[in-house]
Write a protein that holds these residues in place. Structure first.
Motif, PDB file in Angstrom:
ATOM      1  N   GLU A 117     -66.751 -25.759   6.680  1.00  0.00           N
ATOM      2  CA  GLU A 117     -65.461 -26.015   6.791  1.00  0.00           C
ATOM      3  C   GLU A 117     -64.647 -26.288   6.448  1.00  0.00           C
ATOM      4  OE1 GLU A 117     -65.312 -30.190   7.898  1.00  0.00           O
ATOM      5  OE2 GLU A 117     -67.620 -30.562   7.936  1.00  0.00           O
ATOM      6  N   PRO A 118     -63.089 -26.294   7.587  1.00  0.00           N
ATOM      7  CA  PRO A 118     -62.748 -27.219   8.952  1.00  0.00           C
ATOM      8  C   PRO A 118     -63.541 -26.854   9.650  1.00  0.00           C
ATOM      9  CG  PRO A 118     -60.450 -25.647   7.935  1.00  0.00           C
ATOM     10  CD  PRO A 118     -61.789 -25.499   6.642  1.00  0.00           C
ATOM     11  N   ASP A 119     -65.089 -25.754   9.736  1.00  0.00           N
ATOM     12  CA  ASP A 119     -65.276 -25.661  10.789  1.00  0.00           C
ATOM     13  C   ASP A 119     -64.051 -25.139  12.527  1.00  0.00           C
ATOM     14  OD1 ASP A 119     -65.106 -27.934  12.166  1.00  0.00           O
ATOM     15  OD2 ASP A 119     -67.174 -28.649  11.251  1.00  0.00           O
ATOM     16  N   ASN A 120     -63.294 -24.119  11.964  1.00  0.00           N
ATOM     17  CA  ASN A 120     -62.292 -24.161  13.550  1.00  0.00           C
ATOM     18  C   ASN A 120     -62.332 -22.950  13.733  1.00  0.00           C
ATOM     19  OD1 ASN A 120     -61.197 -26.416  13.080  1.00  0.00           O
ATOM     20  ND2 ASN A 120     -59.163 -25.586  11.277  1.00  0.00           N
ATOM     21  N   ASP A 165     -70.784 -29.291  15.137  1.00  0.00           N
ATOM     22  CA  ASP A 165     -71.111 -29.359  13.542  1.00  0.00           C
ATOM     23  C   ASP A 165     -73.190 -29.018  13.890  1.00  0.00           C
ATOM     24  OD1 ASP A 165     -69.573 -29.287  12.338  1.00  0.00           O
ATOM     25  OD2 ASP A 165     -69.175 -31.519  12.407  1.00  0.00           O
ATOM     26  N   ILE A 166     -73.100 -29.110  15.442  1.00  0.00           N
ATOM     27  CA  ILE A 166     -75.274 -30.010  15.517  1.00  0.00           C
ATOM     28  C   ILE A 166     -74.779 -27.963  16.317  1.00  0.00           C
ATOM     29  CG2 ILE A 166     -76.291 -29.712  17.161  1.00  0.00           C
ATOM     30  CD1 ILE A 166     -74.735 -32.497  17.246  1.00  0.00           C
ATOM     31  N   ASP A 171     -66.572 -26.966  20.416  1.00  0.00           N
ATOM     32  CA  ASP A 171     -66.836 -28.380  20.768  1.00  0.00           C
ATOM     33  C   ASP A 171     -65.707 -28.217  22.091  1.00  0.00           C
ATOM     34  OD1 ASP A 171     -66.854 -30.538  20.938  1.00  0.00           O
ATOM     35  OD2 ASP A 171     -66.314 -30.958  18.743  1.00  0.00           O
ATOM     36  N   GLY A 172     -66.680 -28.031  23.308  1.00  0.00           N
ATOM     37  CA  GLY A 172     -65.474 -28.330  24.767  1.00  0.00           C
ATOM     38  C   GLY A 172     -64.849 -29.614  24.653  1.00  0.00           C
ATOM     39  N   ASN A 173     -64.899 -30.459  23.136  1.00  0.00           N
ATOM     40  CA  ASN A 173     -64.276 -31.771  23.618  1.00  0.00           C
ATOM     41  C   ASN A 173     -63.140 -31.490  23.151  1.00  0.00           C
ATOM     42  OD1 ASN A 173     -66.317 -33.437  25.489  1.00  0.00           O
ATOM     43  ND2 ASN A 173     -67.382 -33.828  24.104  1.00  0.00           N
TER      44      ASN A 173
END
Length: 240
Positions: A117-120, A165-166, A171-173
């Motif tokens: 976190e904040p996983d950017n 997170d998975i 993350d494409g979204n």
């Protein structure tokens, strides 16, 4: 520090090469420029150096980085730069003024990936560049001290967003990549030394600001990235 030492070494190598080249075609006593050296005239040359920059992303809402408005994610870029230059000087007394154009490559790139976190995630890269600047300097015989400023452009690539997170991938979204050309401004200054009537060498600092790139993910969330760079270059010029 290693990069700065390497740039300095290249600078002195340029100077030595120019003096050696001139010694082949002139008498040793004429290697040095005479008193009251005249800087007026055209020139072409090349430069190499080192640069550091930033790609600083700011979340414009609370969703692009899935945190809060104003959240930032910064990427530091660095690398070697190189290219060619051409210009023309005019001189009035000790004041020298002129125009100079550079074309080259800003090999600056960097990645900042945070899995916790904040996983950017963020990456930024600069490539081909060019600038057109005005120069104003003060000459003390063979030494010229100058400042410069003008317009600059570069090729850029940036990607910013969240880490999934998975699976730990981007993350494409909640991310976007952008690339293309940017126009901005540049300012700087340096010192130039006349090694002979035909050859000069310079040590120069230059700052580039390429403005802001807007990002929007597929959900409509927005961020913006500021792109800039600092460079230190050594160069060798041949005077017409």
């Amino acid at each position: 520090m290693k990069q700065i030492l390497l740039v300095s070494a290249v600078y002195f190598a340029f100077a030595g090469a120019a003096l050696a080249a001139d010694a082949v075609v002139t008498e040793p006593t004429s290697d040095l420029a005479p008193a009251g050296f005249v800087w007026a005239g055209g020139y072409v040359g090349l430069h190499v150096g080192y640069g550091r920059g930033n790609g600083n992303a700011v979340d414009l809402d609370d969703s692009f980085f899935d945190e809060s408005i104003g959240q930032t994610h910064d990427v530091d870029t660095e690398g070697f730069v190189g290219g060619v230059q051409a210009g023309h000087n005019w001189q009035t007394g000790s004041f020298v003024y002129g125009l100079e154009a550079d074309i080259g490559y800003l090999g600056l790139d960097g990645v900042n990936e945070i899995l916790d976190e904040p996983d950017n995630y963020g990456s930024a890269k600069l490539g081909l560049y060019g600038d057109l600047t005005a120069r104003l300097g003060f000459a003390a015989d063979r030494l010229l001290i100058y400042v410069k400023g003008g317009v600059a452009a570069t090729r850029y690539d940036v990607t910013f967003g969240d880490i999934n997170d998975i699976n730990g991938t981007l993350d494409g979204n909640s991310s976007e990549s952008r690339s293309g050309g940017r126009v901005g401004y540049t300012i700087g200054g340096g010192v130039e030394l006349a090694l002979s009537e035909k050859w000069t060498t310079k040590l120069e600092y230059q700052y580039f600001d390429f403005g802001t790139v807007g990002l929007t993910d597929i959900q409509g969330d927005k961020a913006e990235v500021d792109i800039d760079a600092h460079t230190i270059k050594v160069g060798l010029n041949y005077r017409f």
